[in-house]
Design an enzyme around this catalytic site. Sequence first.
Site, PDB file in Angstrom:
ATOM      1  N   ASP A   1      -2.783   9.008   7.252  1.00 27.14           N
ATOM      2  CA  ASP A   1      -1.852   8.005   6.742  1.00 27.14           C
ATOM      3  C   ASP A   1      -0.505   8.606   6.360  1.00 27.14           C
ATOM      4  O   ASP A   1       0.485   7.889   6.269  1.00 27.14           O
ATOM      5  CB  ASP A   1      -2.459   7.291   5.533  1.00 27.14           C
TER       6      ASP A   1
ATOM      7  N   GLN B   1     -15.629   2.003   6.405  1.00 28.61           N
ATOM      8  CA  GLN B   1     -14.879   1.830   7.651  1.00 28.61           C
ATOM      9  C   GLN B   1     -15.575   2.482   8.834  1.00 28.61           C
ATOM     10  O   GLN B   1     -15.471   1.998   9.971  1.00 28.61           O
ATOM     11  CB  GLN B   1     -13.467   2.408   7.510  1.00 28.61           C
TER      12      GLN B   1
ATOM     13  N   ARG C   1       0.860  -1.189   0.000  1.00 23.20           N
ATOM     14  CA  ARG C   1       0.000   0.000   0.000  1.00 23.20           C
ATOM     15  C   ARG C   1       0.898   1.241   0.000  1.00 23.20           C
ATOM     16  O   ARG C   1       1.727   1.397   0.898  1.00 23.20           O
ATOM     17  CB  ARG C   1      -0.949   0.008   1.207  1.00 23.20           C
TER      18      ARG C   1
ATOM     19  N   ASN D   1      -5.564  11.488   4.254  1.00 21.79           N
ATOM     20  CA  ASN D   1      -6.421  10.593   5.032  1.00 21.79           C
ATOM     21  C   ASN D   1      -7.452   9.990   4.090  1.00 21.79           C
ATOM     22  O   ASN D   1      -7.480  10.292   2.886  1.00 21.79           O
ATOM     23  CB  ASN D   1      -7.085  11.345   6.191  1.00 21.79           C
TER      24      ASN D   1
END
Length: 364
Positions: free
Chosen positions: A245, A204, A88, A255
């Site tokens: 992130d 999420q 990722r 993010n």
Amino acid sequence: MIPTLEWTDQGVRFLDQTKLPLEETYVLATSYQDVATVIRDMIVRGAPAIGVSAAMGMALGIQNSPSTTVAALSKDVDEMAKVLAATRPTAVNLFWAIERIRVLYYQLVDKQPANLSEAEKIERIREEVRAEALRMYDEDIEACKTMGRFGAELLPKEGTVLTHCNAGALATCGYGTALGVIRAAVEAGHKINVLADETRPYLQGARLTAWELLHDGIQTSVLCDNMSGALMRKGRIQAVIVGSDRIAANGDVANKIGTYSVSVLAKEHGIPFYVAAPWSTVDMATKHGDDIPIEERSAYEVTHSNGKQMTPDGCGIENPAFDVTPAKYVTAIITERGVLYPPYDESMRAMEAAVKAEANGVPA
């Protein structure tokens, strides 16, 4: 705490977040390739958890390597790092954790006494790398609790807090970043209700944030991603807090997709917009948000919901996993080393200098 991941004698055990909230099941990764799949398929997710998962993946790979010489093991380690780093691209914690283990490994190689056999050297390296990965796990939990204490003071004594995506215990090794701040505020006696954006397309917020906050007895409501502006206009929301992130050196924040829109709405309505993330999420080598790589995920996540096709065949699909919120929309960045305020290029340089001084044994 919710056991997001843990090291076991059999391998690394992960709570399968793709099955929540309806099933609480676990996946056992017995190789570093398995760990890479777990990260890529979002069985584990959230920047801090991804980082520690990668560290454990490196430790697992070193433990299981069939190499009988340090030279051969070093080639294996470089391949492990390459495979795990390709999972990722946006979460900088991934690369930070891999590099921390890789640097330690080569330091250990150089320190091995010449009178030891190759097998003895490898066993000592395995033990110390495994210990470092477990240390990183403990550090992450402690960092979340510390930033929770810092951030709790910023949240209202009473009111409603909006969050986007999941930046809780499930995104870390425990306690959480943004949700850790909420937890700490509740523990300190704040009367807080949480609004959780559902966070399309992977949901999420609806699946994970609501599940874990209800698990902790914190009042939570889920809202569709397009509802927050209307609620802000009615005065229903007193603060916004999200995770990240990757944070660029100028304070731009990457993010989950949709965060940027929330930040603009918060600015328009005079609502503070906070970001909670460990210092390892700050990437001082990335000068601004335009340089942050944005992961593009499968079109299937958009075209289908619970296995049912929702879009007509042949239509184009856009599925960026993240967006970038400019620093001008961020009220404060909460880390385990303290709270950063604008201008971020100055406050983050000062914190970077303090971190480097501490690493060199200079008192803060």
